[in-house]
Design a protein around this motif. Structure first.
Motif, PDB file in Angstrom:
ATOM      1  N   UNK A  52       7.524  72.504  28.756  1.00  0.00           N
ATOM      2  CA  UNK A  52       7.607  72.548  27.290  1.00  0.00           C
ATOM      3  C   UNK A  52       8.942  71.937  26.864  1.00  0.00           C
ATOM      4  N   UNK A  53       9.139  70.664  27.289  1.00  0.00           N
ATOM      5  CA  UNK A  53      10.419  70.022  27.013  1.00  0.00           C
ATOM      6  C   UNK A  53      10.737  70.114  25.521  1.00  0.00           C
ATOM      7  N   UNK A  54      11.962  70.493  25.239  1.00  0.00           N
ATOM      8  CA  UNK A  54      12.330  70.802  23.841  1.00  0.00           C
ATOM      9  C   UNK A  54      12.235  69.578  22.931  1.00  0.00           C
ATOM     10  N   UNK A  55      12.299  68.375  23.521  1.00  0.00           N
ATOM     11  CA  UNK A  55      12.272  67.159  22.706  1.00  0.00           C
ATOM     12  C   UNK A  55      10.876  66.543  22.673  1.00  0.00           C
ATOM     13  N   UNK A  56       9.894  67.162  23.333  1.00  0.00           N
ATOM     14  CA  UNK A  56       8.564  66.549  23.446  1.00  0.00           C
ATOM     15  C   UNK A  56       7.449  67.505  23.041  1.00  0.00           C
ATOM     16  N   UNK A  57       7.405  68.684  23.696  1.00  0.00           N
ATOM     17  CA  UNK A  57       6.360  69.665  23.373  1.00  0.00           C
ATOM     18  C   UNK A  57       7.014  71.019  23.127  1.00  0.00           C
TER      19      UNK A  57
END
Ligand code: SAM
Length: 361
Positions: A52-57
């Motif tokens: 759940x990358x903070x910059x993507x999802x």
């Protein structure tokens, strides 16, 4: 929060196919309004990801209740292969499988075998590396040529904070080793750099992979999608990234491998390998962009920052012939005028763009 997500099939998110001007569309290289040839195809094989990358999802949007696409909405392997062959007829020589996390798609090796059988096709994949150690040799045997692995820091705390799924650095490093051992080389490593989050990880990352034969590429944080809260202040310009690396490990520029290569290449002056920077914010490369994108559910996008796409799945599922699909792709590409990164402003950053996990990174 979920209203910010753009559902691909939302009415208004689909563009009508340009009208046919001819009943027969010969294959061959196809150029757009700015003279850019269609050369690369990125295919998103799933909208799901175990990070759940903070910059993507970001987790607050893609939480436990988030409704991912049902299986019936995804293109089947046969549908993907059929479209890939038509794209090959228009000059596509390179396919990158992406997502979401492509290694979560069941039996992906079978799709790789099908795509690897297209004559002259260079087949690569981008992954977060979490399943790579286990799958590298099967991917190679199926016909995959190389992989790009995303890794945003070697610092355990910073990496876990960025992937927001408690994945350890060691698992990704094992994936990189597994890929190299399987012959999926050179391995490229993508690090997205976000101001105040992982900029201190830049030099350790360059140091760690110097002399390894792997190529780290530092990517400017981009305003893809509509959920990552992008601000220009969060971007660390690639000029700054190069400056800090060069201070400790002197660099010199080298020529691109081919026209339109996304990363600018730099080599260590002591001969111990190269790094790359991808400056889509500070040095836009729209002028040489030869990439089309096929989303998880079969929409065709002509730009990573698109707000609408063309429904190729509807054509496939309504019995369109090869010639009709080929004609539609040719007309879409010939009408293409996208150059989002060149015209980006603080205002365009808030457009309701398609999420990276659908459109494929
Ligand atoms: N799950 C795979 C992975 O992690 O590599 C493939 C999909 S991911 C969307 C593809 C690439 O896009 C990754 O390298 C990721 O870091 C990058 N990416 C995602 N969001 C980004 C953003 N806002 N700015 C720059 N790069 C981004």
């Amino acid at each position: 929060m979920t209203d910010r997500i753009i559902r691909i099939a939302d009415p208004g998110r689909l563009k009508p196919l340009p009208a046919a001007g001819s009943s027969s569309w010969p294959s061959g290289a196809t150029s757009d309004t700015l003279g850019r040839k269609l050369h690369d195809l990125r295919i998103s094989v799933t909208d799901r990801c175990n990070f759940r990358c903070i910059y993507c999802m970001p987790r607050e949007v893609f939480g436990p209740d988030y409704a991912f696409l049902p299986r019936s909405e995804l293109l089947s392997f046969e549908e993907i292969e059929r479209l890939a062959r038509v794209f090959a007829g228009h000059g596509v020589e390179k396919i990158r499988l992406t997502g979401g996390e492509p290694l979560l798609r069941k039996n992906l090796e079978r799709l790789i075998e099908m795509l690897a059988a297209i004559p002259g096709m260079d087949l690569t994949l981008t992954t977060n590396g979490s399943l790579l150690a286990k799958k590298a040799s099967a991917l190679k045997s199926a016909g995959l040529k190389r992989v790009t692995v995303s890794l945003d820091s070697l610092d355990e705390q910073v990496f876990r904070m960025m992937n927001d799924a408690d994945f350890p650095v060691s698992q990704v490093l094992a994936g990189i080793d597994g890929a190299a051992a399987a012959g999926l080389a050179p391995v490229k490593i993508n690090m997205v750099v976000k101001r105040g989050v992982n900029e201190d990880s830049v030099v350790p990352m360059a140091r760690h992979f110097k002399g390894s034969g792997h190529i780290v590429r530092f990517i400017e944080f981009m305003d893809v999608g509509a959920t990552n809260g992008w601000r220009l202040d969060d971007v660390v310009p690639s000029a700054e990234i190069l400056r800090v690396i060069d201070k400790e490990m002197p660099l010199e520029p080298i020529d691109p491998n081919y026209p339109g290569e996304v990363a600018e290449r730099w080599r260590h002056r002591d001969g111990s390998g190269e790094i790359g920077v991808i400056s889509s914010v500070t040095r836009a490369f729209c002028r040489t962009c030869t990439r089309a994108r096929l989303s998880t559910e079969g929409m065709l996008y002509s730009c990573l920052f698109a707000t609408a796409g063309y429904d190729l799945r509807a054509m496939l599922r309504s019995g369109a012939s090869e010639n009709e699909i080929s004609g539609a792709i040719a007309r879409i590409w010939r009408a293409r005028a996208d150059r989002y990164s060149e015209i980006r402003t603080a205002e365009t950053a808030h457009l309701r763009k398609i999420e990276m996990s659908y459109i494929g990174g």
